[in-house]
Design a protein around this motif. Structure first.
Motif, mmCIF file in Angstrom:
data_model
loop_
_atom_site.group_PDB
_atom_site.id
_atom_site.type_symbol
_atom_site.label_atom_id
_atom_site.label_comp_id
_atom_site.label_asym_id
_atom_site.label_seq_id
_atom_site.Cartn_x
_atom_site.Cartn_y
_atom_site.Cartn_z
ATOM 1 N N ASP A 1 -2.287 5.220 -8.598
ATOM 2 C CA ASP A 1 -3.212 6.353 -8.495
ATOM 3 C C ASP A 1 -3.025 7.097 -7.176
ATOM 4 O OD1 ASP A 1 -4.180 5.618 -10.943
ATOM 5 O OD2 ASP A 1 -6.010 4.659 -10.182
ATOM 6 N N SER A 2 -2.770 6.335 -6.106
ATOM 7 C CA SER A 2 -2.584 6.954 -4.798
ATOM 8 C C SER A 2 -1.314 7.805 -4.774
ATOM 9 C CB SER A 2 -2.508 5.873 -3.720
ATOM 10 O OG SER A 2 -2.256 6.442 -2.453
ATOM 11 N N LEU B 1 5.292 8.330 -15.016
ATOM 12 C CA LEU B 1 5.494 9.466 -15.921
ATOM 13 C C LEU B 1 6.006 9.034 -17.288
ATOM 14 C CD1 LEU B 1 7.139 12.115 -13.532
ATOM 15 C CD2 LEU B 1 4.806 12.107 -14.416
ATOM 16 N N GLY B 2 6.680 7.894 -17.344
ATOM 17 C CA GLY B 2 7.233 7.439 -18.612
ATOM 18 C C GLY B 2 8.682 7.869 -18.771
ATOM 19 N N PRO B 3 9.406 7.248 -19.716
ATOM 20 C CA PRO B 3 10.848 7.483 -19.834
ATOM 21 C C PRO B 3 11.245 8.910 -20.183
ATOM 22 C CG PRO B 3 10.011 6.175 -21.690
ATOM 23 C CD PRO B 3 8.914 6.245 -20.675
ATOM 24 N N GLU B 4 10.507 9.574 -21.058
ATOM 25 C CA GLU B 4 10.914 10.913 -21.497
ATOM 26 C C GLU B 4 10.827 11.926 -20.365
ATOM 27 O OE1 GLU B 4 9.032 12.278 -25.013
ATOM 28 O OE2 GLU B 4 9.687 10.593 -26.250
ATOM 29 N N ALA C 1 9.935 6.350 -7.123
ATOM 30 C CA ALA C 1 10.166 5.385 -8.198
ATOM 31 C C ALA C 1 8.864 5.082 -8.938
ATOM 32 C CB ALA C 1 10.766 4.099 -7.626
ATOM 33 N N VAL C 2 7.794 4.906 -8.200
ATOM 34 C CA VAL C 2 6.489 4.657 -8.818
ATOM 35 C C VAL C 2 6.075 5.854 -9.664
ATOM 36 C CG1 VAL C 2 4.024 4.337 -8.358
ATOM 37 C CG2 VAL C 2 5.707 3.042 -7.046
ATOM 38 N N ARG D 1 0.846 -1.190 0.000
ATOM 39 C CA ARG D 1 0.000 0.000 0.000
ATOM 40 C C ARG D 1 0.882 1.241 0.000
ATOM 41 N NH1 ARG D 1 -4.768 -1.376 4.411
ATOM 42 N NH2 ARG D 1 -5.651 -3.174 3.305
ATOM 43 N N SER D 2 0.370 2.297 -0.629
ATOM 44 C CA SER D 2 1.176 3.507 -0.748
ATOM 45 C C SER D 2 1.504 4.107 0.611
ATOM 46 C CB SER D 2 0.469 4.537 -1.633
ATOM 47 O OG SER D 2 -0.753 4.952 -1.035
ATOM 48 N N GLN D 3 0.599 3.916 1.604
ATOM 49 C CA GLN D 3 0.833 4.490 2.921
ATOM 50 C C GLN D 3 2.066 3.887 3.586
ATOM 51 O OE1 GLN D 3 -1.964 3.340 1.766
ATOM 52 N NE2 GLN D 3 -3.751 4.571 2.352
ATOM 53 N N LYS D 4 2.406 2.654 3.213
ATOM 54 C CA LYS D 4 3.537 1.960 3.830
ATOM 55 C C LYS D 4 4.816 2.086 3.011
ATOM 56 C CE LYS D 4 0.592 -1.494 6.094
ATOM 57 N NZ LYS D 4 0.327 -2.938 6.280
#
Length: 335
Positions: free
Chosen positions: A55-56, A19-22, A13-14, A2-5
């Motif tokens: 999304d979080s 965002l994608g490589p560019e 990193a997520v 979970r994003s909270q942890k």
């Protein structure tokens, strides 16, 4: 997970993967080498990212970005008020707490919102070390205008001190802020605050007029040639070639060996490559692409050295007046 942890690095990193490589590459250009290494390791260790986690993280990033913008434009109370209206009191307070805990409010926050001409009157009679410290905390555009307006001998002294700045104790920052008519808010943090250094000096020198830059660099070359060379190397990087007009790019290409150009373009962005190809004949562009394909793996250090070699050509052409490099702090007249 979970994003909270998740840790801050894991969330970053997520975010970069999302965002994608560019776009991620653009972000990397603004990070230190060790930060890039840490994030690369985190990205490499990521497994499948669940949509809800992604999304979080994106939502959290958006909220923090929005809060930071509010904070910079109107202070903490203004940011809290807008966030409460948009997200509710509880979430707004959580975001404000996290943002102020991680960012703190940088010293000389008031100065960054003040007109440079007023700041000049405010600091020009201070000791050069004090001026350098204040410039280090300003936006490069502000600092460049102020540096350009100082007397030539003071410009050199301040630029040298700025490039050598490393860490300043909270007590010194507090004393300077309080002394300068107590108009600046003091938010000294418990740790030492980093500012200045070569990168800050380069950012500011990139915004001054050509005469000011030349005065400072020439004097530094006499007093501290190694420092002058390090600053000069960073003043115009290879990717900045896209800021040149087509005529200037064509003149540069006539001075550069095709093998060096092929090497330099190995890691160049698509924008840079497109500008280069645009200013070559179709046949020459095809031959250049073939050279790059046949070149195979190349050490990054060799590519960077070749790019710096081409940058040296660009600087030489500017010195002789054959091309013009657009820069801040001056009104260019091209005839």
């Amino acid at each position: 997970m979970r994003s909270q942890k998740m840790s801050g690095k894991q969330k970053a990193a997520v975010l970069l993967v999302s965002l994608g490589p560019e776009l991620s590459a653009e972000v990397f250009r603004h990070l230190r080498e060790e930060e890039i290494e840490d994030l690369t390791l985190e990205i490499a260790g990521l497994r499948k990212i669940q949509p809800e986690v992604r999304d979080s993280v994106l939502e959290e990033f958006h909220d923090l970005l929005m809060a930071r913008e509010y904070l910079e434009h109107g202070g903490i109370d203004y940011a809290r008020e807008l966030l409460e209206k948009a997200l509710g009191p509880s979430k707004a307070e959580d975001i404000i707490n996290r943002l102020t805990a991680s960012l703190q409010v940088r010293p000389f926050d008031f100065a960054r919102k003040t007109d440079p001409s007023q700041l000049l009157n405010f600091i020009q009679n201070e000791h050069p070390q004090t001026i350098a410290l204040i410039l280090a905390y300003l936006h490069p555009e502000q600092a460049g205008l102020i540096l350009s307006s100082l007397p030539p001998e003071l410009q050199v002294d301040v630029a040298k001190r700025l490039a050598k700045l490393d860490r300043t104790t909270p007590e010194v920052l507090y004393e300077i802020e309080s002394t300068l008519e107590k108009r600046l808010s003091a938010f000294a943090v418990d740790d030492y605050t980093s500012a200045g250094g070569i990168d800050a000096a380069v950012d500011i020198l990139n915004m001054v007029d050509r005469t000011t830059e030349k005065t400072i660099i020439d004097s530094l070359e006499e007093e501290e040639p190694e420092l002058a060379e390090e600053i000069r190397k960073r003043m115009f990087v290879f990717e900045d070639i896209i800021t040149l007009d087509d005529r200037s790019i064509q003149k540069v290409l006539r001075e550069v060996d095709s093998k060096d150009l092929a090497m330099a373009l190995k890691t160049a962005s698509e924008d840079v490559a497109s500008r280069i190809y645009k200013n070559m004949s179709k046949r020459a562009a095809e031959m250049l692409k073939e050279d790059m394909d046949y070149m195979g793996p190349v050490r990054l250090r060799d590519i960077e050295e070749t790019q710096q070699k081409i940058v040296a050509v660009i600087r030489r052409l500017e010195e002789t007046g054959e091309i013009v490099i657009a820069r801040g702090g001056e009104d260019e007249v091209i005839v």
